[in-house]
Design a protein around this motif. Sequence first.
Motif, PDB file in Angstrom:
ATOM      1  N   GLU A 104       2.277   9.455  -5.769  1.00  0.00           N
ATOM      2  CA  GLU A 104       2.793  10.779  -5.410  1.00  0.00           C
ATOM      3  C   GLU A 104       3.941  11.177  -6.325  1.00  0.00           C
ATOM      4  N   ALA A 105       4.813  10.215  -6.656  1.00  0.00           N
ATOM      5  CA  ALA A 105       5.934  10.514  -7.550  1.00  0.00           C
ATOM      6  C   ALA A 105       5.430  10.912  -8.932  1.00  0.00           C
ATOM      7  N   ALA A 106       4.413  10.219  -9.411  1.00  0.00           N
ATOM      8  CA  ALA A 106       3.859  10.552 -10.724  1.00  0.00           C
ATOM      9  C   ALA A 106       3.160  11.903 -10.697  1.00  0.00           C
ATOM     10  N   ALA A 107       2.401  12.165  -9.635  1.00  0.00           N
ATOM     11  CA  ALA A 107       1.673  13.431  -9.534  1.00  0.00           C
ATOM     12  C   ALA A 107       2.626  14.612  -9.414  1.00  0.00           C
ATOM     13  N   GLY A 108       3.747  14.399  -8.719  1.00  0.00           N
ATOM     14  CA  GLY A 108       4.703  15.491  -8.520  1.00  0.00           C
ATOM     15  C   GLY A 108       5.819  15.512  -9.535  1.00  0.00           C
ATOM     16  N   SER A 109       5.766  14.611 -10.536  1.00  0.00           N
ATOM     17  CA  SER A 109       6.796  14.536 -11.584  1.00  0.00           C
ATOM     18  C   SER A 109       8.196  14.349 -10.996  1.00  0.00           C
ATOM     19  N   TYR A 110       8.295  13.447 -10.029  1.00  0.00           N
ATOM     20  CA  TYR A 110       9.595  13.172  -9.420  1.00  0.00           C
ATOM     21  C   TYR A 110      10.373  12.178 -10.277  1.00  0.00           C
ATOM     22  N   ILE A 122       2.733  11.216   1.507  1.00  0.00           N
ATOM     23  CA  ILE A 122       2.379   9.796   1.400  1.00  0.00           C
ATOM     24  C   ILE A 122       1.398   9.422   2.506  1.00  0.00           C
ATOM     25  N   MET A 123       1.643   9.930   3.707  1.00  0.00           N
ATOM     26  CA  MET A 123       0.704   9.690   4.794  1.00  0.00           C
ATOM     27  C   MET A 123      -0.683  10.200   4.441  1.00  0.00           C
ATOM     28  N   GLY A 124      -0.724  11.394   3.840  1.00  0.00           N
ATOM     29  CA  GLY A 124      -2.008  11.964   3.443  1.00  0.00           C
ATOM     30  C   GLY A 124      -2.748  11.081   2.452  1.00  0.00           C
ATOM     31  N   ARG A 125      -2.031  10.531   1.500  1.00  0.00           N
ATOM     32  CA  ARG A 125      -2.654   9.633   0.518  1.00  0.00           C
ATOM     33  C   ARG A 125      -3.204   8.369   1.176  1.00  0.00           C
ATOM     34  N   ARG A 184       0.833  -1.210   0.000  1.00  0.00           N
ATOM     35  CA  ARG A 184       0.000   0.000   0.000  1.00  0.00           C
ATOM     36  C   ARG A 184       0.867   1.260   0.000  1.00  0.00           C
ATOM     37  N   ILE A 185       1.929   1.222   0.792  1.00  0.00           N
ATOM     38  CA  ILE A 185       2.837   2.377   0.828  1.00  0.00           C
ATOM     39  C   ILE A 185       3.502   2.572  -0.520  1.00  0.00           C
ATOM     40  N   ASP A 186       3.928   1.483  -1.138  1.00  0.00           N
ATOM     41  CA  ASP A 186       4.580   1.565  -2.447  1.00  0.00           C
ATOM     42  C   ASP A 186       3.638   2.158  -3.490  1.00  0.00           C
TER      43      ASP A 186
END
Length: 201
Positions: A138-144, A172-175, A130-132
């Motif tokens: 989050e990485a995709a949304a923030g373009s990391y 990530i916690m928020g998600r 779930r964390i992954d």
Amino acid sequence: MTLRRLLLAAVAVALAPAALAQPMKVGFVDTDQIVIRMPAFADVQTQLQQQQAAVGQRVRVVQDSLQQVFNTQLEAYQTFDQSPLATDAARQERQQELLALRNDIEQAEVQGLQYLSYAEARLLQPVLNRIDEAIQAEAAAGSYDLVLPTVANNAPVFLYRSDRVDDLTPAIMGRLGIDPNSAPVGQQPQAQAPPVSVPGQ
């Protein structure tokens, strides 16, 4: 080569072309701090404690049984050792038997610990999945371009990081629906805990 060195090498390789092109967007996540705040972690702890009790009981039964055999053979050896008919070869054979029993007693505990380690990893896997998924989103949304853990093999990953490297842990916690300021599962919240800022809020 340790996982930590592999991660550092991967970062170095990834950053090399970035120095010639546009800067990379890098973030990091403290997975441990997320895990201990997930409600599912409480279930993992409960199940693990139950398995620890069961495995501990089985290990004690096995060790007690082997200890009785060891004590019996030790007494027999001591009696045999006083016999004028005891040869060095026979003594050595019986000593090896005693050493083998002693090793079996110790291995019973080692095998129990190995089983519990496997059980913990198996129970935690759905939580880590779930964390992954949240990290990927989050990485995709923030373009990391790169997201790193803070720890690998119980050793810090970062020797140094600038302010340009973002802490994605609160996001990530928020998600995952976790309050970043909440206390770890099973602990009472501390009074006047400093707030954790969430990027973009």
